[in-house]
Write a protein that holds these residues in place. Structure first.
Motif, short mmCIF file in Angstrom:
data_model
loop_
_atom_site.label_atom_id
_atom_site.label_comp_id
_atom_site.label_asym_id
_atom_site.label_seq_id
_atom_site.Cartn_x
_atom_site.Cartn_y
_atom_site.Cartn_z
N ASP A 149 -13.67 30.66 10.24
CA ASP A 149 -13.96 31.88 11.00
C ASP A 149 -14.69 31.56 12.31
N SER A 150 -15.61 30.60 12.29
CA SER A 150 -16.40 30.29 13.49
C SER A 150 -15.69 29.35 14.45
N ASP A 151 -14.61 28.71 14.00
CA ASP A 151 -13.86 27.80 14.87
C ASP A 151 -12.40 27.77 14.39
N ARG A 152 -11.55 28.49 15.12
CA ARG A 152 -10.15 28.65 14.69
C ARG A 152 -9.34 27.35 14.79
N SER A 153 -9.90 26.34 15.39
CA SER A 153 -9.15 25.07 15.50
C SER A 153 -9.29 24.22 14.24
N LEU A 154 -10.14 24.62 13.30
CA LEU A 154 -10.37 23.84 12.09
C LEU A 154 -9.62 24.45 10.91
N ASP A 155 -8.82 23.62 10.25
CA ASP A 155 -8.04 24.04 9.09
C ASP A 155 -8.90 23.86 7.83
N CYS A 156 -9.06 24.93 7.08
CA CYS A 156 -9.91 24.88 5.88
C CYS A 156 -9.26 24.12 4.72
N ASN A 157 -7.98 23.84 4.82
CA ASN A 157 -7.28 23.18 3.72
C ASN A 157 -7.28 21.66 3.81
N THR A 158 -7.84 21.10 4.86
CA THR A 158 -7.86 19.64 4.99
C THR A 158 -8.92 19.05 4.05
N ASN A 159 -8.72 17.80 3.67
CA ASN A 159 -9.66 17.13 2.78
C ASN A 159 -11.04 16.97 3.44
N HIS A 167 -12.46 18.93 5.65
CA HIS A 167 -13.20 20.19 5.63
C HIS A 167 -13.67 20.54 4.22
N LYS A 168 -12.90 20.21 3.21
CA LYS A 168 -13.31 20.48 1.84
C LYS A 168 -14.55 19.66 1.47
N GLN A 169 -14.66 18.44 2.03
CA GLN A 169 -15.87 17.65 1.81
C GLN A 169 -17.08 18.32 2.47
N TYR A 170 -16.86 18.83 3.69
CA TYR A 170 -17.94 19.56 4.35
C TYR A 170 -18.32 20.82 3.58
N GLN A 171 -17.34 21.49 3.01
CA GLN A 171 -17.63 22.68 2.22
C GLN A 171 -18.48 22.33 1.00
N SER A 172 -18.15 21.23 0.33
CA SER A 172 -18.94 20.82 -0.84
C SER A 172 -20.39 20.54 -0.44
N ALA A 173 -20.54 19.85 0.70
CA ALA A 173 -21.89 19.56 1.19
C ALA A 173 -22.63 20.84 1.57
N SER A 174 -21.91 21.80 2.15
CA SER A 174 -22.56 23.05 2.55
C SER A 174 -23.02 23.85 1.34
N TYR A 175 -22.23 23.83 0.25
CA TYR A 175 -22.66 24.50 -0.97
C TYR A 175 -23.96 23.87 -1.49
N PHE A 176 -23.97 22.56 -1.50
CA PHE A 176 -25.14 21.84 -2.03
C PHE A 176 -26.40 22.16 -1.23
N PHE A 177 -26.31 22.00 0.11
CA PHE A 177 -27.49 22.23 0.94
C PHE A 177 -27.86 23.70 1.01
N GLY A 178 -26.86 24.59 0.97
CA GLY A 178 -27.17 26.02 0.96
C GLY A 178 -27.96 26.42 -0.27
N LEU A 179 -27.55 25.94 -1.44
CA LEU A 179 -28.28 26.23 -2.67
C LEU A 179 -29.63 25.52 -2.68
N ALA A 180 -29.69 24.31 -2.11
CA ALA A 180 -30.96 23.58 -2.07
C ALA A 180 -31.99 24.32 -1.22
N TYR A 181 -31.54 24.78 -0.04
CA TYR A 181 -32.45 25.52 0.83
C TYR A 181 -32.78 26.90 0.27
N GLY A 182 -31.77 27.59 -0.25
CA GLY A 182 -31.96 28.98 -0.66
C GLY A 182 -32.63 29.16 -2.00
N ILE A 183 -32.35 28.25 -2.95
CA ILE A 183 -32.90 28.39 -4.29
C ILE A 183 -33.79 27.21 -4.66
N GLY A 184 -33.36 26.01 -4.34
CA GLY A 184 -34.09 24.81 -4.75
C GLY A 184 -35.50 24.74 -4.20
N ILE A 185 -35.64 24.96 -2.88
CA ILE A 185 -36.97 24.86 -2.27
C ILE A 185 -37.92 25.95 -2.78
#
Length: 276
Positions: free
Chosen positions: A35-45, A47-65
Protein backbone atom coordinates in the motif's frame (compact mmCIF):
# COMPACT_ATOMS: atom_id res chain seq x y z
CA UNK A 1 3.22 3.71 18.27
CA UNK A 2 5.13 5.11 15.27
CA UNK A 3 7.58 2.19 15.23
CA UNK A 4 4.72 -0.29 15.50
CA UNK A 5 2.84 1.44 12.69
CA UNK A 6 5.89 1.36 10.41
CA UNK A 7 6.40 -2.34 11.14
CA UNK A 8 2.79 -3.34 10.53
CA UNK A 9 2.47 -1.24 7.36
CA UNK A 10 4.84 -3.74 5.74
CA UNK A 11 1.88 -6.14 5.78
CA UNK A 12 -0.72 -3.84 4.27
CA UNK A 13 -1.05 -4.96 0.66
CA UNK A 14 -3.74 -4.23 -1.92
CA UNK A 15 -4.81 -6.42 -4.81
CA UNK A 16 -4.55 -4.31 -7.96
CA UNK A 17 -5.99 -5.18 -11.36
CA UNK A 18 -3.02 -4.65 -13.69
CA UNK A 19 -4.58 -5.78 -16.96
CA UNK A 20 -2.37 -6.86 -19.87
CA UNK A 21 1.35 -7.53 -19.17
CA UNK A 22 3.55 -4.43 -19.04
CA UNK A 23 7.26 -3.74 -18.66
CA UNK A 24 6.92 -3.12 -14.91
CA UNK A 25 4.45 -5.97 -14.41
CA UNK A 26 5.24 -8.70 -16.98
CA UNK A 27 2.75 -11.11 -15.43
CA UNK A 28 -0.23 -8.80 -15.88
CA UNK A 29 -3.57 -9.81 -14.37
CA UNK A 30 -3.82 -9.01 -10.66
CA UNK A 31 -0.91 -8.12 -8.41
CA UNK A 32 -0.65 -7.80 -4.64
CA UNK A 33 1.21 -4.53 -4.10
CA UNK A 34 2.37 -2.80 -0.96
CA UNK A 35 0.00 0.00 0.00
CA UNK A 36 2.80 2.47 0.84
CA UNK A 37 4.88 1.64 -2.26
CA UNK A 38 3.13 0.30 -5.36
CA UNK A 39 6.42 -0.77 -6.92
CA UNK A 40 6.85 -3.59 -4.35
CA UNK A 41 5.21 -6.95 -4.97
CA UNK A 42 3.95 -8.55 -1.76
CA UNK A 43 4.22 -12.05 -3.20
CA UNK A 44 8.01 -12.09 -3.58
CA UNK A 45 10.12 -14.14 -1.18
CA UNK A 46 12.10 -11.06 -0.17
CA UNK A 47 9.01 -9.17 0.86
CA UNK A 48 7.65 -12.17 2.75
CA UNK A 49 10.88 -12.21 4.77
CA UNK A 50 10.38 -8.54 5.56
CA UNK A 51 6.80 -9.27 6.56
CA UNK A 52 7.94 -11.99 8.99
CA UNK A 53 10.42 -9.56 10.52
CA UNK A 54 7.77 -6.85 10.77
CA UNK A 55 5.42 -9.19 12.64
CA UNK A 56 8.18 -10.06 15.09
CA UNK A 57 9.27 -6.49 15.79
CA UNK A 58 5.70 -5.17 15.82
CA UNK A 59 4.71 -7.66 18.52
CA UNK A 60 7.99 -7.07 20.37
CA UNK A 61 7.43 -3.31 20.48
CA UNK A 62 3.67 -3.45 21.04
CA UNK A 63 3.37 -6.32 23.52
CA UNK A 64 6.83 -7.56 24.48
CA UNK A 65 8.23 -4.30 25.86
CA UNK A 66 5.16 -3.31 27.94
CA UNK A 67 4.82 -6.87 29.24
CA UNK A 68 8.51 -7.06 30.19
CA UNK A 69 8.43 -3.69 31.96
CA UNK A 70 5.26 -4.63 33.86
CA UNK A 71 6.69 -7.96 35.00
CA UNK A 72 9.97 -6.34 36.08
CA UNK A 73 8.17 -3.62 38.09
CA UNK A 74 6.12 -6.34 39.78
CA UNK A 75 9.38 -8.15 40.61
CA UNK A 76 10.96 -4.98 42.02
CA UNK A 77 7.86 -4.33 44.13
CA UNK A 78 8.16 -7.75 45.75
CA UNK A 79 11.93 -7.65 46.25
CA UNK A 80 12.83 -3.95 46.73
CA UNK A 81 9.56 -2.29 47.65
CA UNK A 82 7.09 0.03 45.93
CA UNK A 83 9.16 3.18 46.41
CA UNK A 84 12.17 1.84 44.49
CA UNK A 85 10.04 0.14 41.83
CA UNK A 86 7.93 3.21 41.11
CA UNK A 87 10.83 5.69 41.22
CA UNK A 88 12.93 3.53 38.89
CA UNK A 89 10.13 3.34 36.32
CA UNK A 90 8.53 6.72 37.00
CA UNK A 91 8.06 7.27 33.25
CA UNK A 92 5.81 4.19 33.27
CA UNK A 93 3.97 4.54 36.60
CA UNK A 94 3.84 8.31 37.28
CA UNK A 95 0.32 9.71 37.44
CA UNK A 96 -1.31 6.34 38.09
CA UNK A 97 -2.83 5.11 41.31
CA UNK A 98 -0.89 2.46 43.21
CA UNK A 99 -3.60 -0.10 42.55
CA UNK A 100 -3.43 0.54 38.78
CA UNK A 101 0.28 1.27 38.32
CA UNK A 102 0.25 -1.16 35.34
CA UNK A 103 -2.31 0.87 33.35
CA UNK A 104 0.30 2.30 30.97
CA UNK A 105 0.65 -1.22 29.58
CA UNK A 106 -3.09 -1.22 28.86
CA UNK A 107 -2.78 2.14 27.07
CA UNK A 108 0.11 0.86 24.92
CA UNK A 109 -1.82 -2.30 24.08
CA UNK A 110 -4.82 -0.16 23.11
CA UNK A 111 -2.64 1.81 20.71
CA UNK A 112 -1.34 -1.43 19.21
CA UNK A 113 -4.91 -2.59 18.69
CA UNK A 114 -5.91 0.62 16.91
CA UNK A 115 -2.90 0.40 14.60
CA UNK A 116 -3.64 -3.26 13.84
CA UNK A 117 -7.25 -2.44 12.99
CA UNK A 118 -6.16 0.39 10.68
CA UNK A 119 -3.61 -1.83 8.90
CA UNK A 120 -5.29 -5.22 8.64
CA UNK A 121 -8.99 -4.37 8.18
CA UNK A 122 -9.31 -3.22 4.59
CA UNK A 123 -13.08 -2.61 4.46
CA UNK A 124 -13.72 0.98 5.52
CA UNK A 125 -17.11 0.42 7.16
CA UNK A 126 -15.96 -2.69 9.01
CA UNK A 127 -12.81 -0.88 10.13
CA UNK A 128 -14.85 1.93 11.65
CA UNK A 129 -17.24 -0.53 13.28
CA UNK A 130 -14.48 -2.61 14.91
CA UNK A 131 -12.59 0.49 16.04
CA UNK A 132 -15.76 1.93 17.55
CA UNK A 133 -16.45 -1.18 19.64
CA UNK A 134 -12.77 -1.59 20.57
CA UNK A 135 -12.57 1.97 21.91
CA UNK A 136 -15.97 1.65 23.59
CA UNK A 137 -14.61 -1.28 25.59
CA UNK A 138 -11.48 0.77 26.38
CA UNK A 139 -13.66 3.67 27.57
CA UNK A 140 -15.73 1.39 29.83
CA UNK A 141 -12.54 -0.06 31.33
CA UNK A 142 -11.13 3.41 31.93
CA UNK A 143 -14.31 4.67 33.63
CA UNK A 144 -14.56 1.54 35.77
CA UNK A 145 -10.92 1.51 36.92
CA UNK A 146 -10.25 5.27 37.21
CA UNK A 147 -6.50 4.64 37.05
CA UNK A 148 -5.21 8.21 37.43
CA UNK A 149 -4.44 10.02 40.67
CA UNK A 150 -5.10 13.48 39.20
CA UNK A 151 -8.77 14.19 38.37
CA UNK A 152 -7.72 16.32 35.39
CA UNK A 153 -6.03 13.33 33.75
CA UNK A 154 -9.08 11.15 34.33
CA UNK A 155 -11.43 13.80 32.92
CA UNK A 156 -9.33 14.51 29.81
CA UNK A 157 -8.89 10.80 29.04
CA UNK A 158 -12.61 10.19 29.47
CA UNK A 159 -13.45 13.13 27.24
CA UNK A 160 -10.93 12.07 24.58
CA UNK A 161 -12.15 8.48 24.38
CA UNK A 162 -15.81 9.56 24.42
CA UNK A 163 -15.19 12.05 21.61
CA UNK A 164 -13.46 9.41 19.48
CA UNK A 165 -16.25 6.87 20.05
CA UNK A 166 -18.95 9.40 19.14
CA UNK A 167 -16.96 10.51 16.08
CA UNK A 168 -16.65 6.91 14.88
CA UNK A 169 -20.39 6.35 15.39
CA UNK A 170 -21.20 9.42 13.31
CA UNK A 171 -18.61 8.43 10.69
CA UNK A 172 -20.57 5.22 10.08
CA UNK A 173 -23.37 7.40 8.71
CA UNK A 174 -21.26 9.21 6.11
CA UNK A 175 -21.62 6.46 3.50
CA UNK A 176 -25.40 6.52 3.91
CA UNK A 177 -25.47 10.34 3.80
CA UNK A 178 -23.42 10.71 0.58
CA UNK A 179 -26.48 10.95 -1.73
CA UNK A 180 -27.85 13.70 0.52
CA UNK A 181 -25.35 16.61 0.43
CA UNK A 182 -27.15 18.62 3.11
CA UNK A 183 -27.08 15.68 5.52
CA UNK A 184 -23.45 14.88 4.71
CA UNK A 185 -22.47 18.51 5.39
CA UNK A 186 -24.49 18.57 8.61
CA UNK A 187 -22.75 15.44 9.90
CA UNK A 188 -19.36 16.93 9.02
CA UNK A 189 -20.20 20.12 10.92
CA UNK A 190 -21.30 18.09 13.96
CA UNK A 191 -18.06 16.06 13.94
CA UNK A 192 -15.84 19.15 13.57
CA UNK A 193 -17.76 21.07 16.25
CA UNK A 194 -17.62 18.12 18.65
CA UNK A 195 -13.87 17.71 18.28
CA UNK A 196 -13.17 21.46 18.56
CA UNK A 197 -15.27 21.55 21.74
CA UNK A 198 -13.33 18.59 23.16
CA UNK A 199 -10.00 20.29 22.36
CA UNK A 200 -11.18 23.51 24.02
CA UNK A 201 -12.30 21.66 27.18
CA UNK A 202 -9.02 19.72 27.38
CA UNK A 203 -6.99 22.94 27.12
CA UNK A 204 -9.27 24.47 29.78
CA UNK A 205 -8.60 21.55 32.14
CA UNK A 206 -4.87 21.80 31.47
CA UNK A 207 -4.82 25.56 32.04
CA UNK A 208 -6.69 25.25 35.33
CA UNK A 209 -4.31 22.55 36.52
CA UNK A 210 -1.27 24.62 35.54
CA UNK A 211 -2.73 27.59 37.39
CA UNK A 212 -3.06 25.49 40.55
CA UNK A 213 0.46 24.15 40.15
CA UNK A 214 2.00 27.61 39.68
CA UNK A 215 -0.03 28.89 42.64
CA UNK A 216 1.47 26.22 44.91
CA UNK A 217 4.98 26.95 43.59
CA UNK A 218 4.59 30.70 44.14
CA UNK A 219 3.20 30.19 47.62
CA UNK A 220 6.11 27.95 48.58
CA UNK A 221 9.00 29.57 46.74
CA UNK A 222 7.60 33.01 45.85
CA UNK A 223 9.86 35.05 48.15
CA UNK A 224 12.97 33.18 47.04
CA UNK A 225 12.02 33.51 43.38
CA UNK A 226 11.39 37.25 43.73
CA UNK A 227 14.73 37.72 45.49
CA UNK A 228 16.52 35.74 42.80
CA UNK A 229 14.77 37.69 40.05
CA UNK A 230 15.78 40.98 41.72
CA UNK A 231 19.42 39.88 41.90
CA UNK A 232 19.42 38.88 38.23
CA UNK A 233 17.68 42.13 37.27
CA UNK A 234 20.23 44.25 39.09
CA UNK A 235 23.11 42.50 37.33
CA UNK A 236 21.83 43.35 33.87
CA UNK A 237 24.14 45.89 32.11
CA UNK A 238 21.32 48.28 31.25
CA UNK A 239 19.97 48.25 34.80
CA UNK A 240 23.45 48.86 36.27
CA UNK A 241 24.01 51.78 33.87
CA UNK A 242 20.59 53.23 34.64
CA UNK A 243 21.13 53.01 38.41
CA UNK A 244 24.55 54.65 38.03
CA UNK A 245 23.10 57.38 35.86
CA UNK A 246 20.26 57.97 38.31
CA UNK A 247 22.71 58.20 41.22
CA UNK A 248 24.81 60.75 39.32
CA UNK A 249 21.74 62.87 38.57
CA UNK A 250 20.61 62.74 42.19
CA UNK A 251 24.10 63.81 43.33
CA UNK A 252 24.15 66.69 40.86
CA UNK A 253 20.71 67.79 42.04
CA UNK A 254 21.80 67.60 45.68
CA UNK A 255 24.91 69.68 44.92
CA UNK A 256 22.81 72.27 43.13
CA UNK A 257 20.39 72.48 46.05
CA UNK A 258 23.29 72.82 48.49
CA UNK A 259 24.90 75.59 46.41
CA UNK A 260 21.60 77.42 46.06
CA UNK A 261 20.96 77.14 49.80
CA UNK A 262 24.44 78.49 50.57
CA UNK A 263 23.95 81.45 48.21
CA UNK A 264 20.62 82.38 49.82
CA UNK A 265 22.15 82.14 53.27
CA UNK A 266 24.98 84.56 52.24
CA UNK A 267 22.54 87.09 50.82
CA UNK A 268 20.46 87.04 54.00
CA UNK A 269 23.53 87.62 56.16
CA UNK A 270 24.66 90.63 54.10
CA UNK A 271 21.40 92.56 54.54
CA UNK A 272 21.35 92.30 58.35
CA UNK A 273 22.94 95.46 59.90
CA UNK A 274 25.79 94.94 62.29
CA UNK A 275 24.90 95.79 65.86
CA UNK A 276 26.77 98.83 67.36
Amino acid sequence: PTLIEKCLLMNKCDVIEIGPPTTDFPKGGTQSLLDSDRSLDCNTNTHKQYQSASYFFGLAYGIGIPFTITVYIWYLKRTKGEAIAFSTFAYYTAGYDKRTWWWEGVVLTRKLGIIAIAVFVSHEGLRLYIAMWFLSIALMGHVQKEPYTVPMLHNTETLSLSTIVITLNIALLFEWAKPRPWLFTSLAIVVISLNLFAIFVIFFFMGRELQKMFGVILQKYGHRMREKARMIWEKLPFVAWWRSRTAEKEKERADELEASSSARTGQFTSVIPESE
